[in-house]
Design a protein around this motif. Structure first.
Motif, PDB file in Angstrom:
ATOM      1  N   ILE A   1      18.611   0.557  -7.339  1.00 39.36           N
ATOM      2  CA  ILE A   1      19.381   0.453  -6.110  1.00 39.36           C
ATOM      3  C   ILE A   1      18.513  -0.051  -4.966  1.00 39.36           C
ATOM      4  CG2 ILE A   1      20.609   1.828  -4.366  1.00 39.36           C
ATOM      5  CD1 ILE A   1      22.129   1.200  -6.987  1.00 39.36           C
ATOM      6  N   ALA A   2      17.228   0.355  -4.988  1.00 35.07           N
ATOM      7  CA  ALA A   2      16.348   0.101  -3.847  1.00 35.07           C
ATOM      8  C   ALA A   2      15.105  -0.667  -4.275  1.00 35.07           C
ATOM      9  CB  ALA A   2      15.961   1.431  -3.187  1.00 35.07           C
ATOM     10  N   ASP A   3      14.279  -0.964  -3.288  1.00 30.91           N
ATOM     11  CA  ASP A   3      13.045  -1.714  -3.505  1.00 30.91           C
ATOM     12  C   ASP A   3      11.949  -0.821  -4.086  1.00 30.91           C
ATOM     13  OD1 ASP A   3      13.922  -4.221  -2.644  1.00 30.91           O
ATOM     14  OD2 ASP A   3      13.543  -3.741  -0.547  1.00 30.91           O
ATOM     15  N   HIS A   4      12.059  -0.505  -5.355  1.00 30.79           N
ATOM     16  CA  HIS A   4      11.012   0.205  -6.082  1.00 30.79           C
ATOM     17  C   HIS A   4       9.861  -0.755  -6.371  1.00 30.79           C
ATOM     18  CE1 HIS A   4      13.346   3.878  -7.392  1.00 30.79           C
ATOM     19  NE2 HIS A   4      14.330   3.082  -7.015  1.00 30.79           N
ATOM     20  N   VAL A   5       8.723  -0.195  -6.764  1.00 28.63           N
ATOM     21  CA  VAL A   5       7.597  -1.025  -7.182  1.00 28.63           C
ATOM     22  C   VAL A   5       7.978  -1.874  -8.397  1.00 28.63           C
ATOM     23  CG1 VAL A   5       6.549   0.722  -8.706  1.00 28.63           C
ATOM     24  CG2 VAL A   5       5.091  -1.021  -7.623  1.00 28.63           C
ATOM     25  N   GLU A   6       8.898  -1.375  -9.218  1.00 30.55           N
ATOM     26  CA  GLU A   6       9.345  -2.143 -10.387  1.00 30.55           C
ATOM     27  C   GLU A   6      10.081  -3.421  -9.990  1.00 30.55           C
ATOM     28  OE1 GLU A   6       9.125   2.165 -11.807  1.00 30.55           O
ATOM     29  OE2 GLU A   6       9.751   1.105  -9.984  1.00 30.55           O
ATOM     30  N   VAL A   7      10.600  -3.444  -8.782  1.00 32.02           N
ATOM     31  CA  VAL A   7      11.247  -4.656  -8.273  1.00 32.02           C
ATOM     32  C   VAL A   7      10.236  -5.497  -7.483  1.00 32.02           C
ATOM     33  CG1 VAL A   7      13.050  -5.562  -6.745  1.00 32.02           C
ATOM     34  CG2 VAL A   7      13.521  -3.572  -8.195  1.00 32.02           C
ATOM     35  N   LEU A   8       9.581  -4.869  -6.525  1.00 33.28           N
ATOM     36  CA  LEU A   8       8.698  -5.600  -5.623  1.00 33.28           C
ATOM     37  C   LEU A   8       7.462  -6.150  -6.323  1.00 33.28           C
ATOM     38  CD1 LEU A   8       8.844  -3.260  -2.496  1.00 33.28           C
ATOM     39  CD2 LEU A   8      10.182  -5.317  -2.944  1.00 33.28           C
TER      40      LEU A   8
ATOM     41  N   GLY B   1       0.773  -1.229   0.000  1.00 32.24           N
ATOM     42  CA  GLY B   1       0.000   0.000   0.000  1.00 32.24           C
ATOM     43  C   GLY B   1       0.807   1.283   0.000  1.00 32.24           C
ATOM     44  N   PHE B   2       2.128   1.191  -0.128  1.00 31.52           N
ATOM     45  CA  PHE B   2       2.976   2.389  -0.151  1.00 31.52           C
ATOM     46  C   PHE B   2       4.324   2.034  -0.756  1.00 31.52           C
ATOM     47  CE2 PHE B   2       4.283   0.108   3.538  1.00 31.52           C
ATOM     48  CZ  PHE B   2       5.619   0.403   3.733  1.00 31.52           C
ATOM     49  N   SER B   3       5.104   3.078  -1.053  1.00 34.24           N
ATOM     50  CA  SER B   3       6.465   2.863  -1.537  1.00 34.24           C
ATOM     51  C   SER B   3       7.441   2.949  -0.368  1.00 34.24           C
ATOM     52  CB  SER B   3       6.839   3.933  -2.568  1.00 34.24           C
ATOM     53  OG  SER B   3       8.236   3.885  -2.840  1.00 34.24           O
ATOM     54  N   PRO B   4       8.342   1.982  -0.234  1.00 37.25           N
ATOM     55  CA  PRO B   4       9.351   2.053   0.834  1.00 37.25           C
ATOM     56  C   PRO B   4      10.544   2.938   0.485  1.00 37.25           C
ATOM     57  CG  PRO B   4       9.648   0.032  -0.395  1.00 37.25           C
ATOM     58  CD  PRO B   4       8.448   0.728  -0.997  1.00 37.25           C
ATOM     59  N   LEU B   5      10.516   3.591  -0.685  1.00 35.64           N
ATOM     60  CA  LEU B   5      11.698   4.285  -1.192  1.00 35.64           C
ATOM     61  C   LEU B   5      12.165   5.422  -0.274  1.00 35.64           C
ATOM     62  CD1 LEU B   5      13.753   4.518  -3.472  1.00 35.64           C
ATOM     63  CD2 LEU B   5      12.150   6.005  -4.679  1.00 35.64           C
ATOM     64  N   LEU B   6      11.229   6.215   0.244  1.00 33.17           N
ATOM     65  CA  LEU B   6      11.629   7.340   1.094  1.00 33.17           C
ATOM     66  C   LEU B   6      12.300   6.838   2.366  1.00 33.17           C
ATOM     67  CD1 LEU B   6      11.769  10.329   1.774  1.00 33.17           C
ATOM     68  CD2 LEU B   6       9.431  10.175   2.673  1.00 33.17           C
ATOM     69  N   HIS B   7      11.710   5.851   3.004  1.00 36.32           N
ATOM     70  CA  HIS B   7      12.300   5.306   4.234  1.00 36.32           C
ATOM     71  C   HIS B   7      13.705   4.772   3.965  1.00 36.32           C
ATOM     72  CE1 HIS B   7      12.837   3.041   7.945  1.00 36.32           C
ATOM     73  NE2 HIS B   7      13.141   1.992   7.192  1.00 36.32           N
ATOM     74  N   ILE B   8      13.861   4.044   2.865  1.00 42.94           N
ATOM     75  CA  ILE B   8      15.167   3.472   2.521  1.00 42.94           C
ATOM     76  C   ILE B   8      16.193   4.580   2.293  1.00 42.94           C
ATOM     77  CG2 ILE B   8      16.419   2.224   0.714  1.00 42.94           C
ATOM     78  CD1 ILE B   8      13.798   0.539   0.371  1.00 42.94           C
ATOM     79  N   THR B   9      15.799   5.607   1.528  1.00 42.22           N
ATOM     80  CA  THR B   9      16.731   6.687   1.196  1.00 42.22           C
ATOM     81  C   THR B   9      17.090   7.498   2.432  1.00 42.22           C
ATOM     82  OG1 THR B   9      15.657   6.796  -0.979  1.00 42.22           O
ATOM     83  CG2 THR B   9      17.176   8.570  -0.413  1.00 42.22           C
ATOM     84  N   GLN B  10      16.115   7.759   3.296  1.00 42.11           N
ATOM     85  CA  GLN B  10      16.400   8.515   4.522  1.00 42.11           C
ATOM     86  C   GLN B  10      17.291   7.712   5.465  1.00 42.11           C
ATOM     87  OE1 GLN B  10      12.357   9.487   5.719  1.00 42.11           O
ATOM     88  NE2 GLN B  10      12.577  11.584   4.977  1.00 42.11           N
ATOM     89  N   SER B  11      17.099   6.405   5.513  1.00 42.63           N
ATOM     90  CA  SER B  11      17.960   5.577   6.343  1.00 42.63           C
ATOM     91  C   SER B  11      19.395   5.580   5.820  1.00 42.63           C
ATOM     92  CB  SER B  11      17.424   4.143   6.370  1.00 42.63           C
ATOM     93  OG  SER B  11      18.319   3.278   7.051  1.00 42.63           O
ATOM     94  N   ALA B  12      19.551   5.462   4.512  1.00 41.48           N
ATOM     95  CA  ALA B  12      20.895   5.539   3.920  1.00 41.48           C
ATOM     96  C   ALA B  12      21.527   6.897   4.192  1.00 41.48           C
ATOM     97  CB  ALA B  12      20.819   5.273   2.419  1.00 41.48           C
ATOM     98  N   ALA B  13      20.707   7.964   4.103  1.00 42.35           N
ATOM     99  CA  ALA B  13      21.216   9.318   4.339  1.00 42.35           C
ATOM    100  C   ALA B  13      21.699   9.484   5.776  1.00 42.35           C
ATOM    101  CB  ALA B  13      20.120  10.338   4.028  1.00 42.35           C
ATOM    102  N   ALA B  14      20.947   8.951   6.731  1.00 39.72           N
ATOM    103  CA  ALA B  14      21.340   9.069   8.139  1.00 39.72           C
ATOM    104  C   ALA B  14      22.657   8.341   8.399  1.00 39.72           C
ATOM    105  CB  ALA B  14      20.236   8.511   9.034  1.00 39.72           C
ATOM    106  N   GLN B  15      22.800   7.167   7.812  1.00 36.39           N
ATOM    107  CA  GLN B  15      24.049   6.413   7.985  1.00 36.39           C
ATOM    108  C   GLN B  15      25.216   7.111   7.293  1.00 36.39           C
ATOM    109  OE1 GLN B  15      23.628   1.976   7.515  1.00 36.39           O
ATOM    110  NE2 GLN B  15      21.556   2.556   6.909  1.00 36.39           N
ATOM    111  N   LEU B  16      24.947   7.693   6.133  1.00 33.44           N
ATOM    112  CA  LEU B  16      25.995   8.412   5.409  1.00 33.44           C
ATOM    113  C   LEU B  16      26.436   9.644   6.188  1.00 33.44           C
ATOM    114  CD1 LEU B  16      27.693   8.673   2.812  1.00 33.44           C
ATOM    115  CD2 LEU B  16      25.776   9.938   1.806  1.00 33.44           C
ATOM    116  N   GLN B  17      25.486  10.334   6.779  1.00 31.63           N
ATOM    117  CA  GLN B  17      25.805  11.519   7.587  1.00 31.63           C
ATOM    118  C   GLN B  17      26.712  11.137   8.753  1.00 31.63           C
ATOM    119  OE1 GLN B  17      22.795  14.588   8.146  1.00 31.63           O
ATOM    120  NE2 GLN B  17      23.015  14.386  10.351  1.00 31.63           N
ATOM    121  N   ALA B  18      26.407  10.031   9.407  1.00 30.45           N
ATOM    122  CA  ALA B  18      27.246   9.568  10.509  1.00 30.45           C
ATOM    123  C   ALA B  18      28.632   9.181  10.015  1.00 30.45           C
ATOM    124  CB  ALA B  18      26.572   8.387  11.205  1.00 30.45           C
TER     125      ALA B  18
END
Length: 307
Positions: free
Chosen positions: A251-258, A49-66
């Protein structure tokens, strides 16, 4: 000089209720035919019912920032947080120089070029410019190749040892209209170069791997092929019933993959007695963070050297 990193991704709906507005943005304000809207809603409903893309990208961004010790921002092309809003926030935070990385390794004017146009529009609205180092493509980046190869190896390992020599690896990427070839764009060439480099790393002989496109839209113009849905049938008829389908253009779990691979392709494969294994996507894995860190550091290197 205050430096930062900006990660750009396609964007996706946060709920089924977002899909009409999401499609309206993708289609440049043109109304979405009801049958297309129904089909897209069906696909997102099937993956949760939603795209996980934002969560995945924000998680990668937080780890990259650290990892980098620099602020890392996220902007989406077709949904919130919009690129223009993120760039405005960067300016408000005093960012003077930024590495900009699209979460897609291969260049086309219809994909990476569209991100650049959105970015340039946002930058034009600023009172004080931000110095941008834009990474146009990274399809041969060594950490990327090694991470994808490792995931393909893991998928191959799901087959029994005595079966593995019969397994065909099919590398895939999102199809685009064929006219990009007439324009001389590097998209197809870059994808095939990535596939060859991966095959080399995996020590796959020529008869153990191939390349296909996927997820072509119905727009009335020819799109790059072959399409994986048709190719699976051809492979089955040729006696290839053990496959690893590896989406290297994502790179991530887009709808085209899932949906397109995990549901659509799997349904076709079952009908023809074909076993399909898919490697995990890089998503927000430590390997993905390593890739992004290398790209950002390279893009910002002159500024880092100046201190």
């Amino acid at each position: 000089m205050k430096m930062a990193v900006l990660l750009l991704a396609y964007g996706g709906p946060d709920s089924l209720a977002d899909i009409p507005a999401y499609l309206l943005d993708i289609r440049g304000g043109r109304a979405t035919p009801q049958d297309l809207l129904d089909e897209i809603c069906h696909r997102y409903a099937a993956i949760g019912g939603f795209s996980p893309l934002l969560h995945i990208t924000q998680s990668a961004a937080a780890q990259l920032q650290a990892r980098l010790g620099l602020p890392v921002y996220v902007g989406m092309r077709h949904w919130t947080p919009w690129i223009k809003d993120t760039v405005a926030q960067m300016a408000a935070d005093g960012v003077e120089r930024a590495a900009v990385i699209c979460m897609a390794p291969h260049y086309s004017s219809l994909s990476i070029g569209a991100y650049r146009r959105k970015l340039d529009e946002a930058l034009a609205q600023l009172a004080r410019p931000i110095d941008i180092s834009f990474v146009e493509s990274w399809h041969t980046q060594p950490d990327y190749l090694e991470a994808v190869a490792a995931n393909v190896r893991a998928a191959l390992a799901r087959y029994a040892p005595e079966e593995r020599d019969e397994v065909l690896v099919v590398f895939t990427a999102h199809s685009l209209p064929e006219f990009i070839l007439q324009r001389g764009e590097p998209y197809d060439r870059q994808l095939r170069e990535t596939a060859q480099l991966l095959a080399d790393r995996l020590a796959l002989p020529a008869d153990r791997w191939t390349f296909s496109y996927q997820s072509a839209a119905k727009t009335g113009v020819p799109w790059l092929g072959p399409q994986i849905e048709e190719y699976i049938v051809e492979l089955a008829q040729a006696g290839r019933h053990k496959l690893v389908v590896a989406p290297i253009g994502f790179i991530a779990d887009h709808v085209e993959v899932l949906y397109d691979i995990d549901i659509g392709v799997q349904q076709i494969a079952r009908q023809y007695g074909v076993r399909v294994e898919r490697p995990p996507m890089l998503n927000d894995s430590p390997a993905m963070v390593t890739i992004l860190a290398a790209l950002a550091e390279q893009a910002l290197q002159p500024a880092i050297a100046r201190g």
